[in-house]
Design a protein around this motif. Structure first.
Motif, PDB file in Angstrom:
ATOM      1  N   ARG A   1      -6.249  14.232   6.124  1.00  0.00           N
ATOM      2  CA  ARG A   1      -5.157  13.966   5.191  1.00  0.00           C
ATOM      3  C   ARG A   1      -5.249  12.546   4.646  1.00  0.00           C
ATOM      4  N   THR A   2      -5.200  12.421   3.328  1.00  0.00           N
ATOM      5  CA  THR A   2      -5.147  11.107   2.684  1.00  0.00           C
ATOM      6  C   THR A   2      -3.775  10.961   2.055  1.00  0.00           C
ATOM      7  N   TRP A   3      -3.234   9.783   2.162  1.00  0.00           N
ATOM      8  CA  TRP A   3      -1.877   9.543   1.678  1.00  0.00           C
ATOM      9  C   TRP A   3      -1.924   8.774   0.357  1.00  0.00           C
ATOM     10  N   PRO A   4      -1.177   9.214  -0.666  1.00  0.00           N
ATOM     11  CA  PRO A   4      -1.105   8.418  -1.902  1.00  0.00           C
ATOM     12  C   PRO A   4      -0.584   7.012  -1.585  1.00  0.00           C
ATOM     13  N   VAL A   5      -1.277   5.998  -2.098  1.00  0.00           N
ATOM     14  CA  VAL A   5      -0.944   4.600  -1.803  1.00  0.00           C
ATOM     15  C   VAL A   5      -0.772   3.840  -3.108  1.00  0.00           C
ATOM     16  N   THR A   6       0.187   2.939  -3.149  1.00  0.00           N
ATOM     17  CA  THR A   6       0.277   2.007  -4.265  1.00  0.00           C
ATOM     18  C   THR A   6       0.755   0.669  -3.715  1.00  0.00           C
ATOM     19  N   GLU A   7       0.520  -0.394  -4.474  1.00  0.00           N
ATOM     20  CA  GLU A   7       1.035  -1.701  -4.062  1.00  0.00           C
ATOM     21  C   GLU A   7       1.972  -2.220  -5.147  1.00  0.00           C
ATOM     22  N   ALA A   8       3.136  -2.668  -4.733  1.00  0.00           N
ATOM     23  CA  ALA A   8       4.121  -3.214  -5.675  1.00  0.00           C
ATOM     24  C   ALA A   8       5.090  -4.092  -4.913  1.00  0.00           C
ATOM     25  N   ASN A   9       5.566  -5.125  -5.553  1.00  0.00           N
ATOM     26  CA  ASN A   9       6.589  -6.008  -4.973  1.00  0.00           C
ATOM     27  C   ASN A   9       6.143  -6.635  -3.652  1.00  0.00           C
ATOM     28  N   GLY A  10       4.829  -6.814  -3.491  1.00  0.00           N
ATOM     29  CA  GLY A  10       4.342  -7.434  -2.265  1.00  0.00           C
ATOM     30  C   GLY A  10       4.280  -6.489  -1.077  1.00  0.00           C
ATOM     31  N   TRP A  11       4.419  -5.174  -1.325  1.00  0.00           N
ATOM     32  CA  TRP A  11       4.403  -4.183  -0.243  1.00  0.00           C
ATOM     33  C   TRP A  11       3.338  -3.121  -0.516  1.00  0.00           C
ATOM     34  N   ILE A  12       2.871  -2.527   0.573  1.00  0.00           N
ATOM     35  CA  ILE A  12       1.989  -1.367   0.492  1.00  0.00           C
ATOM     36  C   ILE A  12       2.868  -0.132   0.668  1.00  0.00           C
ATOM     37  N   TRP A  13       2.849   0.750  -0.319  1.00  0.00           N
ATOM     38  CA  TRP A  13       3.698   1.946  -0.307  1.00  0.00           C
ATOM     39  C   TRP A  13       2.848   3.191  -0.086  1.00  0.00           C
ATOM     40  N   VAL A  14       3.368   4.148   0.664  1.00  0.00           N
ATOM     41  CA  VAL A  14       2.738   5.468   0.691  1.00  0.00           C
ATOM     42  C   VAL A  14       3.777   6.507   0.286  1.00  0.00           C
ATOM     43  N   TRP A  15       3.264   7.564  -0.304  1.00  0.00           N
ATOM     44  CA  TRP A  15       4.094   8.719  -0.651  1.00  0.00           C
ATOM     45  C   TRP A  15       4.090   9.669   0.528  1.00  0.00           C
ATOM     46  N   TYR A  16       5.294   9.927   1.068  1.00  0.00           N
ATOM     47  CA  TYR A  16       5.429  10.903   2.149  1.00  0.00           C
ATOM     48  C   TYR A  16       6.024  12.191   1.596  1.00  0.00           C
ATOM     49  N   HIS A  17       5.410  13.305   1.930  1.00  0.00           N
ATOM     50  CA  HIS A  17       6.011  14.614   1.676  1.00  0.00           C
ATOM     51  C   HIS A  17       5.510  15.535   2.769  1.00  0.00           C
ATOM     52  N   PRO A  18       6.387  16.350   3.353  1.00  0.00           N
ATOM     53  CA  PRO A  18       5.905  17.214   4.435  1.00  0.00           C
ATOM     54  C   PRO A  18       4.803  18.165   3.966  1.00  0.00           C
ATOM     55  N   ASP A  19       4.806  18.491   2.681  1.00  0.00           N
ATOM     56  CA  ASP A  19       3.732  19.299   2.110  1.00  0.00           C
ATOM     57  C   ASP A  19       2.763  18.341   1.421  1.00  0.00           C
ATOM     58  N   GLN A  20       1.594  18.143   2.043  1.00  0.00           N
ATOM     59  CA  GLN A  20       0.703  17.098   1.524  1.00  0.00           C
ATOM     60  C   GLN A  20       0.101  17.436   0.170  1.00  0.00           C
ATOM     61  N   THR A  21       0.310  18.649  -0.329  1.00  0.00           N
ATOM     62  CA  THR A  21      -0.214  18.967  -1.656  1.00  0.00           C
ATOM     63  C   THR A  21       0.745  18.532  -2.765  1.00  0.00           C
TER      64      THR A  21
END
Ligand code: FES
Ligand SMILES: [Fe+2]
Length: 365
Positions: A150-170
């Motif tokens: 499983r790979t998690w969608p990642v973005t960086e903004a506002n000095g933070w590393i964000w991931v997108w969580y959803h129980p359905d990884q699709t």
């Protein structure tokens, strides 16, 4: 966002939770905020076994992983690995290697942009979730040539590393992280960070903002603050106009809080002292929530003659989270609460918030 309105008056008489908090000063208070809470009932007993709401979550600050670094993480009741490739981009994947199950985040190595397992050096691509290279094998097994991790969608903004969580990884991200222009502006300070572990759920914390009656009993505000609520598609917010008591008299203040999904919230304070509070709220387990508050303020104000006021505002906001934590740590999520006429729009909030659950059984009043 919790309890922002009560930032209006820090000098009212002590209320119930002060029996716990008044003894805590300085480092003792900082330690209490993140201390383990043993012997608590199970998440099921407390109605907290409802899954995690989906959205973007600010897992760590940007400097948590530098280029070539890999680290283990635990959020959403899962073990994860995070690394930053040579191209500067952050990847987050599930932790367990498909070969013999080593934890990729403990002792793994960054190889270009790939993550190399510490056990037998299989190398994973963090976007595709496939094995690209096995240094000691002639052929890569077909099961790991296609997506296997499983790979998690990642973005960086506002000095933070964000991931997108959803129980359905699709399910791909349904909205973007909101960018704050104050962060990184040379006229503003960097974050002043404060951290808590709350033994409860992110939904209970979010509900605090519309629970108008608690402001008096938990935070000691004289009156119930008047808020204009805003309900959007994926975000909600409120503007609270309040008279703020200061040592030099009463001033008109405006507190605006906003959310985008369950994991992004921020508050702008205007009046006494201009401040942007950027909150990171991330579930670690069903009944463990990591909370970090980062405050930025105009340097002219934070470092000038009004620095004391600027610091006092931050202290007061943190104090309110301390007060709420005393309740949140021990409360049960009551799925069928009995509501009275002085309560805020709690049923409306729950109805609205239920959009963040893929299986939406939990959130109905
Ligand atoms: S367990 Fe990861 S390469 Fe063998
Ligand atoms: Fe509160």
């Amino acid at each position: 966002m919790s309890n922002t309105a009560s930032a209006t008056d820090a000098r009212t008489p002590p209320v119930a939770v002060w029996q716990i908090l008044e003894k805590l000063r300085g480092q003792d208070l900082v330690d209490w905020r993140v201390a383990p809470l043993d012997e608590r009932p199970s998440p099921a007993e407390r109605g907290l076994d409802i899954g995690f709401p989906y959205g973007w979550y600010a897992l760590e600050q940007a400097d948590f992983v530098t280029i070539g670094q890999v680290k283990p993480l635990r959020y959403f009741a899962q073990d994860l690995a995070i690394w930053r490739g040579e191209d500067g981009r952050v990847r987050v994947t599930d932790a367990w290697c498909k070969h013999l199950g080593a934890h990729l985040g403990h002792g793994g190595k960054v190889h270009g942009n790939l993550l190399e397992c510490p056990f037998h050096a299989w190398r994973y691509d963090g976007e595709e979730g496939v094995v690209k290279d096995i240094p000691y094998a002639k052929a890569i097994p077909p099961q790991v040539k296609r997506k296997c991790l499983r790979t998690w969608p990642v973005t960086e903004a506002n000095g933070w590393i964000w991931v997108w969580y959803h129980p359905d990884q699709t399910v791909a991200p349904l909205w973007d992280v909101v960018v704050h222009e104050e962060y990184g502006d040379p006229a503003w300070t960097d974050y002043a960070m404060h951290e808590w572990i709350v033994y409860g759920s992110i939904q209970n914390m979010a509900e605090n903002g519309v629970d108008v009656a608690h402001f008096k009993y938990i935070h000691g505000t004289a009156d119930v603050p008047k808020a204009e609520l805003r309900w959007g598609e994926w975000g909600r917010g409120a503007d609270v106009r309040a008279q703020m008591g200061t040592p030099t008299g009463v001033v008109d203040g405006l507190i605006s809080y906003d959310t985008m999904g369950p994991g992004q919230s921020w508050v702008r304070f205007r009046g006494i002292s201009e401040t942007l509070l950027v909150a990171s709220l991330v579930p670690i387990e069903e009944d463990v929530l990591r909370v970090r508050y980062g405050f930025v303020q105009p340097k002219a104000q934070a470092e000038g003659p009004d620095a004391g006021l600027a610091r006092a505002l931050v202290r007061d906001i943190c104090k309110q989270l301390d007060q709420d934590k005393v309740i949140w740590d021990r409360m049960r999520y009551e799925p069928n609460p009995i509501i009275c006429d002085g309560d805020g729009p709690i049923p409306q909030f729950r109805q609205w918030y239920s959009r963040y659950y893929a299986v939406s059984a939990a959130a109905q009043p």
